[in-house]
Scaffold this motif. Structure first.
Motif, PDB file in Angstrom:
ATOM      1  N   PRO A  87       0.720  -1.418   0.043  1.00  0.00           N
ATOM      2  CA  PRO A  87       0.047  -0.070   0.116  1.00  0.00           C
ATOM      3  C   PRO A  87       0.848   1.385   0.103  1.00  0.00           C
ATOM      4  CG  PRO A  87      -0.749  -1.474   1.506  1.00  0.00           C
ATOM      5  CD  PRO A  87       0.495  -2.150   0.956  1.00  0.00           C
ATOM      6  N   LEU A  88       2.019   1.181   0.488  1.00  0.00           N
ATOM      7  CA  LEU A  88       2.982   2.441   0.484  1.00  0.00           C
ATOM      8  C   LEU A  88       3.158   2.920  -0.788  1.00  0.00           C
ATOM      9  CD1 LEU A  88       5.231   1.800   3.706  1.00  0.00           C
ATOM     10  CD2 LEU A  88       3.155   3.244   3.356  1.00  0.00           C
ATOM     11  N   PHE A  89       3.180   2.089  -1.970  1.00  0.00           N
ATOM     12  CA  PHE A  89       3.699   2.435  -3.222  1.00  0.00           C
ATOM     13  C   PHE A  89       2.399   2.659  -4.219  1.00  0.00           C
ATOM     14  CE2 PHE A  89       6.924   0.223  -1.210  1.00  0.00           C
ATOM     15  CZ  PHE A  89       8.226   0.915  -1.391  1.00  0.00           C
ATOM     16  N   THR A  90       1.333   3.039  -3.504  1.00  0.00           N
ATOM     17  CA  THR A  90      -0.017   3.260  -4.355  1.00  0.00           C
ATOM     18  C   THR A  90      -0.322   4.849  -4.106  1.00  0.00           C
ATOM     19  OG1 THR A  90      -1.341   2.389  -2.651  1.00  0.00           O
ATOM     20  CG2 THR A  90      -0.690   0.836  -4.375  1.00  0.00           C
ATOM     21  N   SER A  91      -1.621   4.962  -3.737  1.00  0.00           N
ATOM     22  CA  SER A  91      -2.073   6.456  -3.723  1.00  0.00           C
ATOM     23  C   SER A  91      -1.865   6.879  -2.229  1.00  0.00           C
ATOM     24  CB  SER A  91      -3.599   6.485  -3.922  1.00  0.00           C
ATOM     25  OG  SER A  91      -4.120   5.989  -2.918  1.00  0.00           O
ATOM     26  N   ARG A  92      -1.870   8.340  -2.155  1.00  0.00           N
ATOM     27  CA  ARG A  92      -1.602   8.777  -0.847  1.00  0.00           C
ATOM     28  C   ARG A  92      -2.538   8.542   0.083  1.00  0.00           C
ATOM     29  NH1 ARG A  92       0.547  14.980   0.463  1.00  0.00           N
ATOM     30  NH2 ARG A  92       0.287  14.998   2.747  1.00  0.00           N
ATOM     31  N   GLY A  93      -3.824   8.250  -0.409  1.00  0.00           N
ATOM     32  CA  GLY A  93      -4.999   8.061   0.749  1.00  0.00           C
ATOM     33  C   GLY A  93      -4.533   6.327   1.107  1.00  0.00           C
ATOM     34  N   GLU A  94      -3.921   5.672   0.111  1.00  0.00           N
ATOM     35  CA  GLU A  94      -3.647   4.315   0.755  1.00  0.00           C
ATOM     36  C   GLU A  94      -2.744   4.358   1.751  1.00  0.00           C
ATOM     37  OE1 GLU A  94      -4.760   1.186   0.223  1.00  0.00           O
ATOM     38  OE2 GLU A  94      -6.571   1.799  -0.669  1.00  0.00           O
ATOM     39  N   ARG A  95      -1.727   5.218   1.632  1.00  0.00           N
ATOM     40  CA  ARG A  95      -0.570   5.333   2.398  1.00  0.00           C
ATOM     41  C   ARG A  95      -0.926   5.781   3.940  1.00  0.00           C
ATOM     42  NH1 ARG A  95       1.942   7.416  -2.244  1.00  0.00           N
ATOM     43  NH2 ARG A  95       2.010   9.593  -1.379  1.00  0.00           N
ATOM     44  N   THR A  96      -1.870   6.797   3.768  1.00  0.00           N
ATOM     45  CA  THR A  96      -2.518   7.424   5.166  1.00  0.00           C
ATOM     46  C   THR A  96      -3.134   6.202   5.634  1.00  0.00           C
ATOM     47  OG1 THR A  96      -2.702   9.410   3.920  1.00  0.00           O
ATOM     48  CG2 THR A  96      -3.840   9.121   6.165  1.00  0.00           C
ATOM     49  N   ALA A  97      -4.089   5.298   5.119  1.00  0.00           N
ATOM     50  CA  ALA A  97      -4.674   4.296   5.769  1.00  0.00           C
ATOM     51  C   ALA A  97      -3.668   3.305   6.335  1.00  0.00           C
ATOM     52  CB  ALA A  97      -5.626   3.606   4.623  1.00  0.00           C
ATOM     53  N   PHE A  98      -2.479   3.153   5.540  1.00  0.00           N
ATOM     54  CA  PHE A  98      -1.511   1.972   6.238  1.00  0.00           C
ATOM     55  C   PHE A  98      -0.865   2.452   7.418  1.00  0.00           C
ATOM     56  CE2 PHE A  98       2.918   0.763   6.332  1.00  0.00           C
ATOM     57  CZ  PHE A  98       2.746  -0.770   6.116  1.00  0.00           C
ATOM     58  N   TRP A  99      -0.272   3.746   7.491  1.00  0.00           N
ATOM     59  CA  TRP A  99       0.087   4.109   8.586  1.00  0.00           C
ATOM     60  C   TRP A  99      -0.818   4.322   9.739  1.00  0.00           C
ATOM     61  CZ3 TRP A  99       4.704   3.457   8.893  1.00  0.00           C
ATOM     62  CH2 TRP A  99       5.550   3.521   7.493  1.00  0.00           C
ATOM     63  N   HIS A 100      -1.974   4.778   9.395  1.00  0.00           N
ATOM     64  CA  HIS A 100      -3.093   4.804  10.554  1.00  0.00           C
ATOM     65  C   HIS A 100      -3.295   3.390  11.315  1.00  0.00           C
ATOM     66  CE1 HIS A 100      -6.930   5.635  12.548  1.00  0.00           C
ATOM     67  NE2 HIS A 100      -6.484   6.650  12.775  1.00  0.00           N
ATOM     68  N   ARG A 101      -3.331   2.382  10.419  1.00  0.00           N
ATOM     69  CA  ARG A 101      -3.343   1.017  10.714  1.00  0.00           C
ATOM     70  C   ARG A 101      -2.134   0.487  11.563  1.00  0.00           C
ATOM     71  NH1 ARG A 101      -5.360   0.018   5.546  1.00  0.00           N
ATOM     72  NH2 ARG A 101      -3.454  -1.128   4.932  1.00  0.00           N
ATOM     73  N   ALA A 102      -1.272   1.052  11.358  1.00  0.00           N
ATOM     74  CA  ALA A 102       0.091   0.607  11.843  1.00  0.00           C
ATOM     75  C   ALA A 102       0.418   1.406  12.957  1.00  0.00           C
ATOM     76  CB  ALA A 102       1.329   0.639  10.894  1.00  0.00           C
ATOM     77  N   LEU A 103       0.135   2.768  13.190  1.00  0.00           N
ATOM     78  CA  LEU A 103       0.404   3.487  14.331  1.00  0.00           C
ATOM     79  C   LEU A 103      -0.659   4.030  15.048  1.00  0.00           C
ATOM     80  CD1 LEU A 103       3.023   5.380  12.148  1.00  0.00           C
ATOM     81  CD2 LEU A 103       3.306   3.638  13.534  1.00  0.00           C
ATOM     82  N   GLY A 104      -1.812   4.125  14.849  1.00  0.00           N
ATOM     83  CA  GLY A 104      -2.859   4.427  15.305  1.00  0.00           C
ATOM     84  C   GLY A 104      -2.808   5.842  15.641  1.00  0.00           C
ATOM     85  N   ASP A 105      -2.592   6.637  14.658  1.00  0.00           N
ATOM     86  CA  ASP A 105      -2.259   8.024  15.101  1.00  0.00           C
ATOM     87  C   ASP A 105      -2.627   8.804  13.525  1.00  0.00           C
ATOM     88  OD1 ASP A 105      -1.114  10.873  15.171  1.00  0.00           O
ATOM     89  OD2 ASP A 105      -0.049  10.401  16.759  1.00  0.00           O
ATOM     90  N   GLU A 106      -3.759   9.498  13.514  1.00  0.00           N
ATOM     91  CA  GLU A 106      -4.403  10.247  12.500  1.00  0.00           C
ATOM     92  C   GLU A 106      -3.291  11.101  12.139  1.00  0.00           C
ATOM     93  OE1 GLU A 106      -8.470  11.930  10.140  1.00  0.00           O
ATOM     94  OE2 GLU A 106      -8.157  11.358  12.459  1.00  0.00           O
ATOM     95  N   ALA A 107      -2.930  12.165  12.875  1.00  0.00           N
ATOM     96  CA  ALA A 107      -1.964  13.335  12.388  1.00  0.00           C
ATOM     97  C   ALA A 107      -0.773  12.803  11.825  1.00  0.00           C
ATOM     98  CB  ALA A 107      -1.935  14.227  13.601  1.00  0.00           C
ATOM     99  N   LEU A 108      -0.391  11.775  12.704  1.00  0.00           N
ATOM    100  CA  LEU A 108       1.069  11.108  12.169  1.00  0.00           C
ATOM    101  C   LEU A 108       1.072  10.478  10.720  1.00  0.00           C
ATOM    102  CD1 LEU A 108       4.126  10.862  12.885  1.00  0.00           C
ATOM    103  CD2 LEU A 108       3.414   8.765  14.254  1.00  0.00           C
ATOM    104  N   ALA A 109      -0.062   9.793  10.659  1.00  0.00           N
ATOM    105  CA  ALA A 109      -0.172   8.988   9.408  1.00  0.00           C
ATOM    106  C   ALA A 109      -0.546  10.242   8.407  1.00  0.00           C
ATOM    107  CB  ALA A 109      -1.595   8.253   9.569  1.00  0.00           C
ATOM    108  N   HIS A 110      -0.959  11.176   8.649  1.00  0.00           N
ATOM    109  CA  HIS A 110      -1.101  12.144   7.273  1.00  0.00           C
ATOM    110  C   HIS A 110       0.021  12.768   6.953  1.00  0.00           C
ATOM    111  CE1 HIS A 110      -5.306  12.347   6.417  1.00  0.00           C
ATOM    112  NE2 HIS A 110      -5.751  12.307   7.757  1.00  0.00           N
ATOM    113  N   TRP A 111       1.207  12.962   8.055  1.00  0.00           N
ATOM    114  CA  TRP A 111       2.352  13.360   7.833  1.00  0.00           C
ATOM    115  C   TRP A 111       3.320  12.514   6.938  1.00  0.00           C
ATOM    116  CZ3 TRP A 111       7.102  12.958  11.446  1.00  0.00           C
ATOM    117  CH2 TRP A 111       8.078  13.790  10.926  1.00  0.00           C
ATOM    118  N   LEU A 112       3.078  11.314   7.559  1.00  0.00           N
ATOM    119  CA  LEU A 112       3.984  10.110   6.918  1.00  0.00           C
ATOM    120  C   LEU A 112       3.560  10.001   5.419  1.00  0.00           C
ATOM    121  CD1 LEU A 112       4.624   7.832   9.903  1.00  0.00           C
ATOM    122  CD2 LEU A 112       6.281   9.170   8.905  1.00  0.00           C
ATOM    123  N   ALA A 113       2.323   9.986   5.313  1.00  0.00           N
ATOM    124  CA  ALA A 113       1.678   9.678   3.841  1.00  0.00           C
ATOM    125  C   ALA A 113       2.294  10.605   2.791  1.00  0.00           C
ATOM    126  CB  ALA A 113       0.249   9.836   3.896  1.00  0.00           C
ATOM    127  N   ALA A 114       2.976  11.835   2.980  1.00  0.00           N
ATOM    128  CA  ALA A 114       3.497  12.578   2.131  1.00  0.00           C
ATOM    129  C   ALA A 114       5.000  12.078   1.883  1.00  0.00           C
ATOM    130  CB  ALA A 114       3.639  13.988   2.597  1.00  0.00           C
TER     131      ALA A 114
END
Length: 280
Positions: free
Chosen positions: A9-36
């Protein structure tokens, strides 16, 4: 990362990356930052437990999967016992020239220098001394930088062993001066920092009884990959969430502390961020 195939999922869309990091880390703000950001390296193995070192077959598979995603590979290694040294000798021979090996033991760094000079040693976070007890809620207990990486004596050792980079946890009281003064490129782990580790694994010991229940070498089925214990002090308002995973106690940093990392990244003082690719 234990299962590199889950990185897709980290090599697809930014939305997929955000969802991936949110599942892994449980932090919405951090997930949005890492998705970039996009991953550049895969860390495999473990700094904390010799039973989480990959087998030779697993490492070969990890190398293939990392190459498919265009990622470099860093092999994490724990504090070394004679058994670990024997296992590492077989694994290190499989790594391509230039691959990074994160050492948690100066003996492993010496092993690389003497027998595997084609590999790149990285000083792991276990070798970075800092205040780690999250029960200490006052920054007056911490040194100004929060770590000891600016020591000239440490610099001498690093250069003698041809260490190329430094990894560190985020100090409890991270500030804008925390990420300055390191003698080598600095890689920072977030959002978890290790507090303490040992060889006794409470998670694996739960399935046993008798005097061997919490022995240093329990029967291990990698229970730590699916179980954790949150530790709470009653009637205390601890600033950092603390979790017990396998043989290691970790604490999770607050959003305010993570903001110091964001500023350091923007200022170019951090070379890499190292983030768990699976839920802790």
């Amino acid at each position: 990362m234990v299962r590199p195939r889950n990185l897709q999922p980290l090599f697809t869309s930014r939305g997929e990356r955000t969802a991936f990091w949110h599942r892994a880390l449980g932090d919405e703000a951090l997930a949005h930052w890492l998705a970039a950001l996009r991953p550049t390296r895969l860390h495999v193995g473990s700094e904390f437990c010799e039973r989480l070192l990959p087998t030779p077959a697993q490492l070969i598979l990890n190398l293939v999967e990392a190459r498919e995603y265009g990622l470099g590979v860093s092999l994490l290694t724990p504090v070394a016992s004679p058994q670990v040294i024997d296992a590492l000798a077989e694994l290190l021979a499989l790594l391509p020239a230039g691959a990074e090996v994160v050492v948690s033991d100066w003996g492993v760094a010496l092993l690389l220098q003497e027998r595997f000079p084609q590999l790149t040693p990285v000083a792991g976070r276990i070798l970075c001394r800092m205040l780690k007890d999250p029960r200490l809620g006052n920054p007056q207990y911490a040194p100004p930088a929060g770590h000891d990486l600016a020591s000239p004596w440490l610099d001498t050792v690093l250069r003698r062993l041809n260490v190329a980079r430094l990894e560190m946890d985020l100090p409890l009281f991270a500030g804008d001066g925390t990420f300055s003064g390191a003698p080598l490129p600095l890689d920072v782990h977030l959002p978890f920092a290790f507090v303490a580790k040992g060889r006794m694994c409470r998670t694996a010991g739960l399935a046993r009884s008798g005097p061997e229940r919490f022995s240093p070498r329990p029967l291990c089925h990698h229970e730590c990959l699916g179980l954790r214990a949150d530790t709470v002090r009653e009637a205390m308002d601890d600033a950092w969430q603390t979790v017990h995973v396998g043989n290691t106690v970790l604490c999770r940093h607050s959003p305010a502390t993570l903001a110091a990392v964001s500023r350091a990244v923007a200022a170019g003082r951090i070379a890499r961020l190292i983030v768990p690719g699976e839920a802790v």
